[in-house]
Motif scaffolding. Structure first.
Motif, mmCIF file in Angstrom:
data_model
loop_
_atom_site.group_PDB
_atom_site.id
_atom_site.type_symbol
_atom_site.label_atom_id
_atom_site.label_comp_id
_atom_site.label_asym_id
_atom_site.label_seq_id
_atom_site.Cartn_x
_atom_site.Cartn_y
_atom_site.Cartn_z
ATOM 1 N N TYR A 88 5.542 5.659 -5.852
ATOM 2 C CA TYR A 88 5.496 4.255 -5.420
ATOM 3 C C TYR A 88 6.912 3.742 -5.193
ATOM 4 O O TYR A 88 7.221 3.166 -4.148
ATOM 5 C CB TYR A 88 4.761 3.413 -6.473
ATOM 6 N N LEU B 252 3.387 -4.286 -1.777
ATOM 7 C CA LEU B 252 2.466 -5.238 -2.389
ATOM 8 C C LEU B 252 1.075 -4.625 -2.581
ATOM 9 O O LEU B 252 0.544 -4.620 -3.695
ATOM 10 C CB LEU B 252 2.348 -6.503 -1.539
ATOM 11 N N PHE B 253 0.507 -4.085 -1.516
ATOM 12 C CA PHE B 253 -0.857 -3.576 -1.610
ATOM 13 C C PHE B 253 -0.936 -2.272 -2.414
ATOM 14 O O PHE B 253 -1.881 -2.059 -3.175
ATOM 15 C CB PHE B 253 -1.462 -3.417 -0.212
ATOM 16 N N TRP B 254 0.064 -1.429 -2.273
ATOM 17 C CA TRP B 254 0.102 -0.216 -3.084
ATOM 18 C C TRP B 254 0.325 -0.592 -4.552
ATOM 19 O O TRP B 254 -0.226 0.025 -5.459
ATOM 20 C CB TRP B 254 1.198 0.700 -2.580
ATOM 21 N N GLY B 255 1.115 -1.639 -4.780
ATOM 22 C CA GLY B 255 1.349 -2.121 -6.140
ATOM 23 C C GLY B 255 0.071 -2.597 -6.806
ATOM 24 O O GLY B 255 -0.120 -2.417 -8.014
ATOM 25 N N ILE B 256 -0.814 -3.214 -6.032
ATOM 26 C CA ILE B 256 -2.114 -3.616 -6.572
ATOM 27 C C ILE B 256 -2.890 -2.379 -7.022
ATOM 28 O O ILE B 256 -3.456 -2.341 -8.113
ATOM 29 C CB ILE B 256 -2.911 -4.437 -5.538
ATOM 30 N N GLY B 257 -2.874 -1.349 -6.197
ATOM 31 C CA GLY B 257 -3.531 -0.093 -6.567
ATOM 32 C C GLY B 257 -2.890 0.540 -7.790
ATOM 33 O O GLY B 257 -3.585 1.041 -8.683
ATOM 34 N N GLY C 231 -1.390 -1.056 -10.131
ATOM 35 C CA GLY C 231 -1.807 -1.888 -11.259
ATOM 36 C C GLY C 231 -3.180 -1.497 -11.779
ATOM 37 O O GLY C 231 -3.396 -1.408 -13.000
ATOM 38 N N PHE C 232 -4.104 -1.232 -10.874
ATOM 39 C CA PHE C 232 -5.432 -0.782 -11.293
ATOM 40 C C PHE C 232 -5.373 0.601 -11.942
ATOM 41 O O PHE C 232 -6.099 0.879 -12.889
ATOM 42 C CB PHE C 232 -6.423 -0.792 -10.129
#
Length: 109
Positions: free
Chosen positions: A40, A68-73, A75-76
């Motif tokens: 990441y 941002l969107f990869w960071g959301i993933g 985070g999950f």
């Protein structure tokens, strides 16, 4: 009769093996998360560098949208590996309770 005497040793070995399998699975999960986090950071630094070096705007949403969107993933993924109580786990609760109790003791002296 002899089988009865051996049973506790077999149980102990079985529990050790189960503990080993659980520990190995946990290490694999942690390793997977840390590699995910490494890639990441590495890929997003590269993407931002390439956008900016090719004349892109450093302060544009598109520059950081992948992060941002990869960071959301990511985070999950962290929630899946560490659980939902990463920050506020049982030991944190116990430390805070002890801290407040110690503060109360000082007030009543």
């Amino acid at each position: 009769m002899e089988n009865y005497k051996l049973e506790p040793y077999e149980n102990k070995d079985h529990r050790k093996e189960q503990a080993y399998v659980r520990a190995k699975k946990r290490v694999k999960e942690l390793k997977g998360f840390y590699w995910h986090a490494f890639w990441y950071v590495a890929v997003n630094i590269f993407i931002v560098f390439m956008i900016v070096s090719n004349g892109g705007d450093l302060f544009h949403f598109g520059t950081y949208s992948t992060a941002l969107f990869w960071g959301i993933g990511l985070g999950f993924h962290a929630l899946g590996v560490f659980g939902k109580n990463v920050l506020f786990n049982k030991s944190w609760e116990e430390r805070k309770i002890k801290e407040y109790m110690d503060n109360d003791k000082e007030q009543w002296k």
